[in-house]
Write an enzyme that holds these catalytic residues in place. Structure first.
Site, PDB file in Angstrom:
ATOM      1  N   HIS A  73      -1.388 -12.311   3.429  1.00  0.00           N
ATOM      2  CA  HIS A  73      -2.225 -11.475   2.550  1.00  0.00           C
ATOM      3  C   HIS A  73      -3.255 -12.286   1.756  1.00  0.00           C
ATOM      4  O   HIS A  73      -4.338 -11.802   1.443  1.00  0.00           O
ATOM      5  CB  HIS A  73      -1.333 -10.684   1.592  1.00  0.00           C
ATOM      6  CG  HIS A  73      -1.918  -9.363   1.192  1.00  0.00           C
ATOM      7  ND1 HIS A  73      -1.152  -8.301   0.822  1.00  0.00           N
ATOM      8  CD2 HIS A  73      -3.193  -8.935   1.098  1.00  0.00           C
ATOM      9  CE1 HIS A  73      -1.930  -7.272   0.523  1.00  0.00           C
ATOM     10  NE2 HIS A  73      -3.180  -7.633   0.678  1.00  0.00           N
ATOM     11  N   TYR A  89       0.835  -1.214   0.000  1.00  0.00           N
ATOM     12  CA  TYR A  89       0.000   0.000   0.000  1.00  0.00           C
ATOM     13  C   TYR A  89       0.870   1.264   0.000  1.00  0.00           C
ATOM     14  O   TYR A  89       0.368   2.352  -0.226  1.00  0.00           O
ATOM     15  CB  TYR A  89      -0.897   0.078   1.242  1.00  0.00           C
ATOM     16  CG  TYR A  89      -1.915  -1.016   1.434  1.00  0.00           C
ATOM     17  CD1 TYR A  89      -2.149  -1.981   0.466  1.00  0.00           C
ATOM     18  CD2 TYR A  89      -2.654  -1.067   2.610  1.00  0.00           C
ATOM     19  CE1 TYR A  89      -3.094  -2.986   0.682  1.00  0.00           C
ATOM     20  CE2 TYR A  89      -3.598  -2.063   2.828  1.00  0.00           C
ATOM     21  CZ  TYR A  89      -3.801  -3.022   1.858  1.00  0.00           C
ATOM     22  OH  TYR A  89      -4.731  -3.999   2.080  1.00  0.00           O
TER      23      TYR A  89
HETATM   24  N1  LIG Z   1      -6.537  -8.064   2.904  1.00  0.00           N
HETATM   25  C1  LIG Z   1      -6.743  -7.659   1.677  1.00  0.00           C
HETATM   26  O1  LIG Z   1      -6.450  -8.358   0.703  1.00  0.00           O
HETATM   27  C2  LIG Z   1      -7.391  -6.318   1.454  1.00  0.00           C
HETATM   28  C3  LIG Z   1      -7.929  -6.012   0.199  1.00  0.00           C
HETATM   29  C4  LIG Z   1      -8.542  -4.769   0.031  1.00  0.00           C
HETATM   30  C5  LIG Z   1      -8.597  -3.868   1.095  1.00  0.00           C
HETATM   31  N2  LIG Z   1      -8.034  -4.183   2.299  1.00  0.00           N
HETATM   32  C6  LIG Z   1      -8.067  -3.236   3.453  1.00  0.00           C
HETATM   33  O2  LIG Z   1      -9.410  -2.794   3.666  1.00  0.00           O
HETATM   34  C7  LIG Z   1      -9.460  -1.369   3.608  1.00  0.00           C
HETATM   35  C8  LIG Z   1     -10.802  -0.855   3.112  1.00  0.00           C
HETATM   36  O3  LIG Z   1     -11.113  -1.339   1.826  1.00  0.00           O
HETATM   37  P1  LIG Z   1     -11.026  -0.458   0.489  1.00  0.00           P
HETATM   38  O4  LIG Z   1     -10.058   0.648   0.672  1.00  0.00           O
HETATM   39  O5  LIG Z   1     -10.804  -1.428  -0.605  1.00  0.00           O
HETATM   40  O6  LIG Z   1     -12.510   0.109   0.269  1.00  0.00           O
HETATM   41  P2  LIG Z   1     -13.685   0.788   1.136  1.00  0.00           P
HETATM   42  O7  LIG Z   1     -13.227   1.062   2.511  1.00  0.00           O
HETATM   43  O8  LIG Z   1     -14.888  -0.072   0.922  1.00  0.00           O
HETATM   44  O9  LIG Z   1     -13.958   2.131   0.331  1.00  0.00           O
HETATM   45  C9  LIG Z   1     -13.082   3.223   0.352  1.00  0.00           C
HETATM   46  C10 LIG Z   1     -13.696   4.326  -0.500  1.00  0.00           C
HETATM   47  O10 LIG Z   1     -14.921   4.765   0.099  1.00  0.00           O
HETATM   48  C11 LIG Z   1     -14.851   6.177   0.297  1.00  0.00           C
HETATM   49  N3  LIG Z   1     -15.570   6.474   1.551  1.00  0.00           N
HETATM   50  C12 LIG Z   1     -15.107   6.331   2.808  1.00  0.00           C
HETATM   51  N4  LIG Z   1     -16.040   6.704   3.696  1.00  0.00           N
HETATM   52  C13 LIG Z   1     -17.122   7.100   2.999  1.00  0.00           C
HETATM   53  C14 LIG Z   1     -18.386   7.596   3.368  1.00  0.00           C
HETATM   54  N5  LIG Z   1     -18.740   7.741   4.652  1.00  0.00           N
HETATM   55  N6  LIG Z   1     -19.276   7.908   2.384  1.00  0.00           N
HETATM   56  C15 LIG Z   1     -18.926   7.759   1.080  1.00  0.00           C
HETATM   57  N7  LIG Z   1     -17.739   7.276   0.657  1.00  0.00           N
HETATM   58  C16 LIG Z   1     -16.835   6.938   1.621  1.00  0.00           C
HETATM   59  C17 LIG Z   1     -13.408   6.534   0.376  1.00  0.00           C
HETATM   60  O11 LIG Z   1     -13.220   7.886  -0.015  1.00  0.00           O
HETATM   61  P3  LIG Z   1     -12.068   8.876   0.584  1.00  0.00           P
HETATM   62  O12 LIG Z   1     -10.861   8.045   0.841  1.00  0.00           O
HETATM   63  O13 LIG Z   1     -11.888   9.901  -0.478  1.00  0.00           O
HETATM   64  O14 LIG Z   1     -12.581   9.489   1.849  1.00  0.00           O
HETATM   65  C18 LIG Z   1     -12.807   5.553  -0.630  1.00  0.00           C
HETATM   66  O15 LIG Z   1     -12.958   6.035  -1.938  1.00  0.00           O
HETATM   67  C19 LIG Z   1      -8.280  -1.027   2.669  1.00  0.00           C
HETATM   68  O16 LIG Z   1      -7.980   0.332   2.700  1.00  0.00           O
HETATM   69  C20 LIG Z   1      -7.246  -1.978   3.199  1.00  0.00           C
HETATM   70  O17 LIG Z   1      -6.694  -1.468   4.413  1.00  0.00           O
HETATM   71  C21 LIG Z   1      -7.454  -5.410   2.492  1.00  0.00           C
END
Ligand SMILES: NC(=O)c1ccc[n+]([C@@H]2O[C@H](COP(=O)([O-])OP(=O)(O)OC[C@H]3O[C@@H](n4cnc5c(N)ncnc54)[C@H](OP(=O)(O)O)[C@@H]3O)[C@@H](O)[C@H]2O)c1
Length: 253
Positions: A90, A36
């Site tokens: 992961h 990341y």
């Molecule tokens: N283990 C794995 O393989 C794996 C895979 C994927 C993700 N992850 C982890 O899980 C975390 C979260 O998943 P993700 O980043 O894929 O997606 P997510 O949390 O589902 O979505 C993030 C998006 O939603 C927006 N957002 C946040 N709060 C909001 C709200 N209240 N209203 C509207 N939009 C909102 C954010 O915008 P802004 O940022 O512009 O505020 C960003 O564009 C990752 O960051 C990572 O740490 C792990």
């Protein structure tokens, strides 16, 4: 483990400031991974924040083809931390369930580099095989999870085996936030669709990791403790399951 964490995939702009701000708002857990590119910024936020290290919970990952022990040590160096609260594999390797990398994580835990260890995106059969081969179940399973993509079988299996479930991409990366059934529930409670998604996690005992750079998003995503979805609305949200994946597939199915 705190019941809510901050995701950091794509949190690459002003990472330290954004994470420090989240700590100010009350977040106590942050999720990262070397790929990341947020580890240095998160480490900086932890060093600069007035919140003591022991009150924070840092979860990070090693890749499935890495030496679990060495990768943990290397990531800790990048974070400039003495230990991680949680280190996760992961994803499962293609040809096995990751016994070798897991044994590296066990060593990291035994030597104090990790407080607990877990996996991401494993199938139930892979969790069972890992436990058979190594004598222990992961403490935490991090997987893609939302009202639109989840598995009751997985939830039941994790509960039965005392594995804590962390939800990644809990907001579907924004791809299902405009659904009108969710909007109707959100309006009823005076909350946003994102808050409804995250509250649904909490009420299932699942720990969401929403990523938010924007300050209003960070603020919204932690304002989850002044309302409760009733059983009818929980059932509606459960029924939205279409095995949707923001990342193209639910790897654990
Ligand atoms: N283990 C794995 O393989 C794996 C895979 C994927 C993700 N992850 C982890 O899980 C975390 C979260 O998943 P993700 O980043 O894929 O997606 P997510 O949390 O589902 O979505 C993030 C998006 O939603 C927006 N957002 C946040 N709060 C909001 C709200 N209240 N209203 C509207 N939009 C909102 C954010 O915008 P802004 O940022 O512009 O505020 C960003 O564009 C990752 O960051 C990572 O740490 C792990």
């Amino acid at each position: 483990m705190p019941v809510l964490g901050l995701g950091s995939w794509m949190l690459t702009t002003h990472t330290a400031e954004a994470v420090m701000h989240a700590f100010e708002l009350g977040y106590r857990m942050v999720d990262t991974s070397a790929d990341y590119k947020t580890q240095p910024g998160i480490g900086k936020a932890i060093r600069l924040s007035p919140v003591p290290r022991e009150s924070l919970f840092v979860s990070m990952k090693v890749e499935e083809n890495e030496d679990g022990y060495e990768a943990t040590a290397r990531n800790l160096q990048e974070l400039k931390l003495a230990y991680a609260d949680l280190v996760l594999i992961h994803r499962a390797p293609k040809s096995n369930v990751g016994e070798k990398v897991w044994r590296g994580l066990m060593r990291a835990r035994d030597e104090g580099l990790a407080r607990s260890i877990g996996v991401c995106s494993y199938k139930v059969s892979q969790l069972q095989a890992l436990a058979e081969q190594t004598g222990e179940m992961p403490a935490v399973h991090q997987l893609e999870w939302s009202p639109f993509g989840h598995s009751l079988d997985m939830l039941n299996f994790c509960r039965a085996n005392e594995i804590a479930l962390q939800a990644y991409s809990p907001l579907t990366r924004g791809k299902r936030l405009k659904d009108e059934r969710v909007a109707a529930i959100a309006m009823k409670y005076g909350k946003t669709p994102a808050q409804v998604f995250l509250r649904w996690d909490l009420q299932h005992g699942v720990v969401p990791l929403p990523k938010a750079y924007r300050e209003d998003h960070q603020r919204q995503n932690i304002a989850l403790f002044d309302f409760e979805l009733d059983t009818g609305d929980m059932a509606v949200l459960d029924s939205l399951n279409e095995q949707f994946s923001a990342l193209d597939k639910l790897e654990y199915l």
